[in-house]
Motif scaffolding. Structure first.
Motif: not given
Length: 469
Positions: A85-88, A94-95, A118-120
């Motif tokens: 998740f965080s890598r994507r 983003g962060r 994408e984050v949603m």
């Protein structure tokens, strides 16, 4: 001076109103709330998912589980591997991070505005489909334990706070630490975590907040596409856990290796009820208590709301030969799903005792109860508050966080503006009245840190596992 402060207050207040962007809110068919605040000043967006669940929703024996669930949401779904998740999010430019409090759990990403979809998609997936093997839990619970060791057990003052909290509250779930008791973390099972996730991570108990360079219609369409597809489930019924009225002073002496003593005095006080911010709330049965909560917030600011305020000037700087403390502070809780406290605290100066600091702190409150406060003091703290509201608008993240926090507390969309307006209406007479009303012994818990010699040869411990947040 008072007239100048009043002029600044009026000007800054007008600036806040001029800069506030319109906010939209709607509810998806499954009960999830979506809040959108456009801000076109930079091509960035903040996406936050808020859950109205925190450590106060735990039960004895599983303290810390809300925080552990937050950690486990980074451990994958059927389509996203653990840690992916965080890598994507980082690959999108983003962060991201997350947090757990007594009242809420939040997950957030700040990304280029064009990457919002994408984050949603990612956040909706893990909200609905969090899934991990038991081995992932066994590794991550060790990370949580290390977090507790570093942030609580290696800090004498943090340990004292934790103990004082457990003494201050009896029935309220606020008595338990957010990170959990170590014995509960030792005994926690994967089933405990999965059950808490299934119970509370339901659409009607969640809000998505999006702020930044976005279009409301676009956000609504994306929310319906990704979050709206999640099946509706009922929010569990919350049982009231009302704190019984305290009937006498409580004291603890906490012994720990420390270089300086410290004293904290916590007085139980009323909290602001969101319904009392409505225009028709004057006749509410809680209106008087809410009014006092606002006045107590102003009192704390008069005591410790700016450089050179009363506690700093008298107890620390020692104007008039009254120096007794190296530091002194005041804080008043205003909003929360549980009971609130007014806290006075301080570190004794060399040659002074915690008892002298405690007496000096209470004397400053008693002085206000007897003599009141000046209009100049009131205008100064109110001007600073309104100015801070203006500066806060520069941060899209702060805008989103404020909206999410307001939703958790049951405030309306313009809740922050209503709170600020209510604080600006607080009078000197109200401040004087609450200073006289809430600072007796019956609702007081005094906690004192008693320094002990450090263990011979003890070295600061280094973390053995990485701490994510």
């Amino acid at each position: 001076m008072a007239s100048l402060a009043a002029l600044l207050l009026a000007c800054v207040g007008t600036s806040v109103l001029a800069q506030t962007a319109p906010v939209s809110q709607f509810t998806l068919a499954n009960g999830m709330t979506v809040i959108v605040k456009p801000d076109r000043r930079a091509p960035t967006a903040v996406h936050m998912l808020w859950l109205r669940v925190g450590s106060m929703d735990e039960v004895d024996g599983t303290s810390g589980v809300a925080h552990v669930v937050e950690h486990m949401l980074f451990k994958g779904t059927p389509s996203v591997k653990a840690g992916e998740f965080s890598r994507r999010v980082a690959a999108l430019g983003g962060r991201d991070n997350a947090f757990t409090s007594r009242d809420a759990t939040g997950y957030h990403q700040q990304i280029p505005a064009g990457k919002l979809e994408e984050v949603m998609r990612l956040e909706a997936d893990r909200f609905a489909n969090n899934q991990w093997p038991d081995d992932e839990f066994r590794r991550e619970i060790e990370v949580v334990k290390e977090e507790r060791r570093l942030r609580t057990e290696d800090s004498p003052r943090a340990l004292m706070y934790e103990t004082a909290n457990a003494v201050t509250f009896m029935a309220s779930p606020y008595r338990r630490p957010i990170v959990g008791w170590m014995s509960d973390l030792d005994a926690m099972t994967p089933a405990d975590v999965r059950e808490f996730y299934r119970r509370w991570y339901v659409p009607a108990n969640a809000a998505v907040v999006v702020a930044g360079d976005v279009d409301v219609a676009q956000v609504k369409a994306l929310a319906e596409k990704y979050y709206g597809a999640i099946a509706a489930r009922p929010v569990p019924v919350r049982k009231p856990r009302v704190e019984p009225e305290q009937a006498g002073i409580r004291r603890i002496d906490f012994k720990a290796p420390a270089s300086q003593a410290y004293v904290s005095m916590a007085f139980k006080i009323p909290s602001l009820q969101p319904t009392d911010l409505a225009d028709s709330a004057a006749s509410s049965p809680t209106a008087a208590a809410s009014s006092d909560a606002l006045a107590l917030t102003v009192l704390a600011a008069v005591l410790d709301g700016y450089g050179g305020a009363r506690l700093d000037r008298v107890l620390v700087q020692g104007v008039g030969g009254t120096r007794v403390a190296d530091s002194a502070g005041a804080y008043s809780g205003l909003l929360g799903r549980g009971p609130q406290l007014f806290v006075l605290d301080g570190v004794p100066a060399e040659g002074k005792t915690t008892a002298q600091v405690a007496d000096a702190l209470r004397q400053q409150v008693a002085r206000i109860a007897g003599e009141g406060v000046s209009e100049a003091e009131l205008n100064r703290v109110k001007t600073q508050w309104v100015a801070s509201e203006t500066y806060k608008l520069d941060s899209v993240f702060n805008q989103a966080r404020e909206l999410g926090s307001n939703w958790v507390q049951g405030l309306p969309l313009d809740g922050s503006a209503r709170v600020m307006a209510a604080l600006r209406r607080v009078t000197a007479a109200q401040v004087q009245a609450v200073a006289a009303r809430y600072f007796g012994d019956d609702q007081l818990t005094v906690a004192t840190l008693v320094p002990q010699p450090a263990a011979q040869g003890r070295k600061p411990r280094q973390p053995t596992t990485p701490i994510r947040h």
